[in-house]
Motif scaffolding. Structure first.
Motif, PDB file in Angstrom:
ATOM      1  N   ARG A  52      -3.824   9.837   2.195  1.00  0.00           N
ATOM      2  CA  ARG A  52      -4.028   8.375   2.182  1.00  0.00           C
ATOM      3  C   ARG A  52      -2.847   7.671   2.823  1.00  0.00           C
ATOM      4  O   ARG A  52      -2.999   6.773   3.639  1.00  0.00           O
ATOM      5  CB  ARG A  52      -4.166   7.909   0.726  1.00  0.00           C
ATOM      6  N   PHE A  53      -1.647   8.148   2.454  1.00  0.00           N
ATOM      7  CA  PHE A  53      -0.436   7.499   2.965  1.00  0.00           C
ATOM      8  C   PHE A  53      -0.372   7.639   4.475  1.00  0.00           C
ATOM      9  O   PHE A  53      -0.014   6.690   5.180  1.00  0.00           O
ATOM     10  CB  PHE A  53       0.772   8.167   2.313  1.00  0.00           C
ATOM     11  N   GLN A  54      -0.757   8.810   4.984  1.00  0.00           N
ATOM     12  CA  GLN A  54      -0.727   9.022   6.429  1.00  0.00           C
ATOM     13  C   GLN A  54      -1.685   8.049   7.120  1.00  0.00           C
ATOM     14  O   GLN A  54      -1.353   7.480   8.158  1.00  0.00           O
ATOM     15  CB  GLN A  54      -1.134  10.478   6.720  1.00  0.00           C
TER      16      GLN A  54
ATOM     17  N   VAL B 255      -1.195  15.175  -5.127  1.00  0.00           N
ATOM     18  CA  VAL B 255      -0.142  14.886  -4.148  1.00  0.00           C
ATOM     19  C   VAL B 255      -0.708  14.990  -2.732  1.00  0.00           C
ATOM     20  O   VAL B 255      -0.448  14.147  -1.875  1.00  0.00           O
ATOM     21  CB  VAL B 255       1.040  15.851  -4.336  1.00  0.00           C
ATOM     22  N   ALA B 256      -1.520  16.041  -2.515  1.00  0.00           N
ATOM     23  CA  ALA B 256      -2.094  16.236  -1.181  1.00  0.00           C
ATOM     24  C   ALA B 256      -3.002  15.069  -0.815  1.00  0.00           C
ATOM     25  O   ALA B 256      -2.941  14.535   0.307  1.00  0.00           O
ATOM     26  CB  ALA B 256      -2.881  17.542  -1.153  1.00  0.00           C
ATOM     27  N   LEU B 257      -3.833  14.630  -1.775  1.00  0.00           N
ATOM     28  CA  LEU B 257      -4.724  13.491  -1.519  1.00  0.00           C
ATOM     29  C   LEU B 257      -3.911  12.253  -1.186  1.00  0.00           C
ATOM     30  O   LEU B 257      -4.204  11.515  -0.245  1.00  0.00           O
ATOM     31  CB  LEU B 257      -5.589  13.222  -2.751  1.00  0.00           C
ATOM     32  N   ALA B 258      -2.844  12.023  -1.976  1.00  0.00           N
ATOM     33  CA  ALA B 258      -2.021  10.833  -1.768  1.00  0.00           C
ATOM     34  C   ALA B 258      -1.361  10.875  -0.404  1.00  0.00           C
ATOM     35  O   ALA B 258      -1.281   9.862   0.294  1.00  0.00           O
ATOM     36  CB  ALA B 258      -0.974  10.721  -2.864  1.00  0.00           C
TER      37      ALA B 258
ATOM     38  N   MET C 129       0.837  -1.209   0.000  1.00  0.00           N
ATOM     39  CA  MET C 129       0.000   0.000   0.000  1.00  0.00           C
ATOM     40  C   MET C 129       0.867   1.253   0.000  1.00  0.00           C
ATOM     41  O   MET C 129       0.541   2.247  -0.649  1.00  0.00           O
ATOM     42  CB  MET C 129      -0.900   0.016   1.233  1.00  0.00           C
ATOM     43  N   ALA C 130       1.979   1.223   0.748  1.00  0.00           N
ATOM     44  CA  ALA C 130       2.840   2.404   0.816  1.00  0.00           C
ATOM     45  C   ALA C 130       3.428   2.699  -0.550  1.00  0.00           C
ATOM     46  O   ALA C 130       3.532   3.855  -0.963  1.00  0.00           O
ATOM     47  CB  ALA C 130       3.946   2.174   1.842  1.00  0.00           C
ATOM     48  N   GLN C 131       3.792   1.642  -1.292  1.00  0.00           N
ATOM     49  CA  GLN C 131       4.330   1.878  -2.638  1.00  0.00           C
ATOM     50  C   GLN C 131       3.251   2.455  -3.548  1.00  0.00           C
ATOM     51  O   GLN C 131       3.524   3.325  -4.365  1.00  0.00           O
ATOM     52  CB  GLN C 131       4.836   0.560  -3.223  1.00  0.00           C
ATOM     53  N   LEU C 132       2.028   1.941  -3.380  1.00  0.00           N
ATOM     54  CA  LEU C 132       0.936   2.378  -4.260  1.00  0.00           C
ATOM     55  C   LEU C 132       0.570   3.831  -4.019  1.00  0.00           C
ATOM     56  O   LEU C 132       0.283   4.579  -4.940  1.00  0.00           O
ATOM     57  CB  LEU C 132      -0.299   1.516  -3.997  1.00  0.00           C
TER      58      LEU C 132
END
Lengths: 330, 143
Positions: free
Chosen positions: A315-317, A309-312, A292-295
């Motif tokens: 999600r990553f957080q 970028v902000a959305l990603a 998931m972190a790579q995605l």
């Protein structure tokens, strides 16, 4: 084979006595079109002056009209011809002419900043050469172009807009302040009322106490005081004991909380964030997290919009929080 | 010079409603401030659009001419306005192709000019004779 007709510029180029001259003429006209505060007649006269030595044998009118229509294909053709057939000296003189046409009255328009640099790249002229040429011709250094996509540019060029914005912001702030002050005043009034009431009560109590004191004898009073002291001591000790007991209970509760297993609900939610069913093993969690972190890593979206970028990163957080939680408790 | 439309995932022809919603949803506060000032005011947006058009034209020209990595094309502009090189043929080569095609057509015409003129004359005469005979026949039939 294309069936398209010959465009006006292609016809001009075919009729011209010197193709390089015609092509250079179009590029110079392109520069002139992007100069501001100049009339059409002035443009034509200036172009004729600068290109007096050119050996094309046709009118300047059609060239100016092609440049006005911003015909990209014609400009591309002209650029190709110029690049193919210009010697070093010729390209320097062409750039020289372009700079004179762009900065007769000193100011270089923003569009011409980019066009001149494009011509310099096209004619294979290094940035240092361009800047020295510019300095020699205009007496000013060639600065990097201003950036109208930034707030700072408009603060300089349209201060009225920012003054208006600042005024609006100030008005809003003042309104907020006034509202705050009003609320504070109300509160103060309330507290004052309460204080007055309390004072009145105290005064009444004091009066009553005085009355009782006067009525009772001194000896009796001393005895009463002694009794009172004892009573107070007892109360204090009782209060301390109670406090100690409460603290112990609190400590016990905390202990219980930390030792008891975490609520199952949060674990399943964290697992669902990582795309796992409840009951997944620790290695599954780790693998799912890596995937998931790579995605969803924000760096993957760097080339796209800032919004993505902000959305990603959001999600990553979330994924990282879920993983951290599972690693602590699972 | 940055491409605010690209950075906000908008098209340059977006209306003010789309722009304002994109600006409010933008998470980068500096970009939001810039976009509000530049795209939110009609005059600012017009000025920006003009330059945007010119610079994107230059980006396209650079892509066509292989100048996307020039010494004068760096920073924000190069990041936002560089296009991938397309396979469009060089305009000069195309012009040469078309001129040579036109020349070959012209040469053909010059070579077969005599016989072609004869054939054309003959067909024209035959057509006129046919039409004349037909009208004559019609006139006789009605009489």
């Amino acid at each position: 084979m294309s069936i398209a007709r010959f465009s006006p510029f292609e016809l001009l180029l075919l009729k011209s006595r010197s193709q390089v001259d015609t092509a250079t003429l179009l590029l110079l006209a392109w520069v002139l079109v992007h100069r501001q505060h100049v009339s059409e007649g002035q443009r034509r006269r200036r172009l004729a002056q600068v290109t007096a030595q050119f050996r094309h044998g046709h009118e300047l009118g059609p060239i100016m009209s092609i440049a006005h229509s911003q015909d990209l294909q014609a400009i591309q053709l002209a650029a190709e011809v110029v690049r193919k057939e210009c010697s070093n000296e010729r390209s320097l003189s062409a750039l020289y002419q372009a700079i004179t046409l762009a900065t007769d009255d000193g100011d270089l328009s923003l569009a011409n900043h980019y066009i001149l640099r494009f011509l310099a790249d096209l004619l294979n002229i290094a940035p240092s050469t361009l800047s020295t040429l510019f300095q020699e011709l205009t007496g000013k250094p060639l600065c990097p172009p201003e950036d109208p996509s930034r707030d700072a540019y408009w603060q300089q060029h349209d201060p009225e807009y920012h003054a208006r914005q600042a005024q609006e912001a100030q008005a809003a702030e003042q309104q907020a302040k006034e509202a705050h002050a009003r609320a504070e005043q109300r509160q103060r009034a309330q507290t004052e009322k309460q204080q007055k009431k309390q004072q009145k009560q105290q005064q009444e109590q004091q009066r009553q106490q005085e009355a009782t004191r006067n009525a009772k004898a001194r000896a009796q009073r001393e005895q009463a005081q002694r009794e009172h002291d004892q009573h107070e001591q007892a109360r204090r000790t009782r209060w301390q004991q109670e406090q100690a007991r409460q603290e112990e209970a609190r400590r016990r509760q905390q202990h219980q909380r930390s030792s008891s297993p975490p609520p199952a609900d949060r674990t399943t939610r964290a697992l669902a964030v990582l795309g796992l069913a409840p009951g997944a093993s620790r290695t599954d969690v780790r693998q799912a997290y890596r995937r998931m972190a790579q995605l969803h890593h924000p760096d993957r979206f760097y080339s796209e919009s800032d919004h993505l970028v902000a959305l990603a990163s959001a999600r990553f957080q979330r994924i990282k929080n879920a993983y951290d939680y599972l690693m602590q408790t699972y | 010079m940055r491409d605010l439309y690209q950075r906000l995932a908008l098209s340059p022809s977006a209306n003010s409603h789309q722009i304002s919603s994109a600006v409010t949803h933008c998470a980068n506060s500096a970009l939001r401030q810039d976009a509000e000032t530049v795209l939110g005011v009609a005059e600012h947006r017009d000025a920006y659009n003009k330059l945007h058009k010119t610079v994107s034209d230059i980006g396209q020209l650079r892509a066509r001419l292989g100048l996307t990595h020039g010494a004068h094309w760096q920073g924000d502009v190069a990041n936002d306005f560089s296009l991938p090189p397309d396979n469009a043929i060089s305009r000069h080569d195309e012009l040469v192709d078309r001129v040579s095609y036109a020349v070959s057509l012209y040469n053909h015409w010059r070579r077969f000019k005599g016989p072609l003129l004869l054939v054309a004359l003959f067909t024209a005469g035959a057509g006129i004779g046919l039409a004349f005979g037909f009208t004559l026949g019609l006139g006789l039939g009605t009489r």
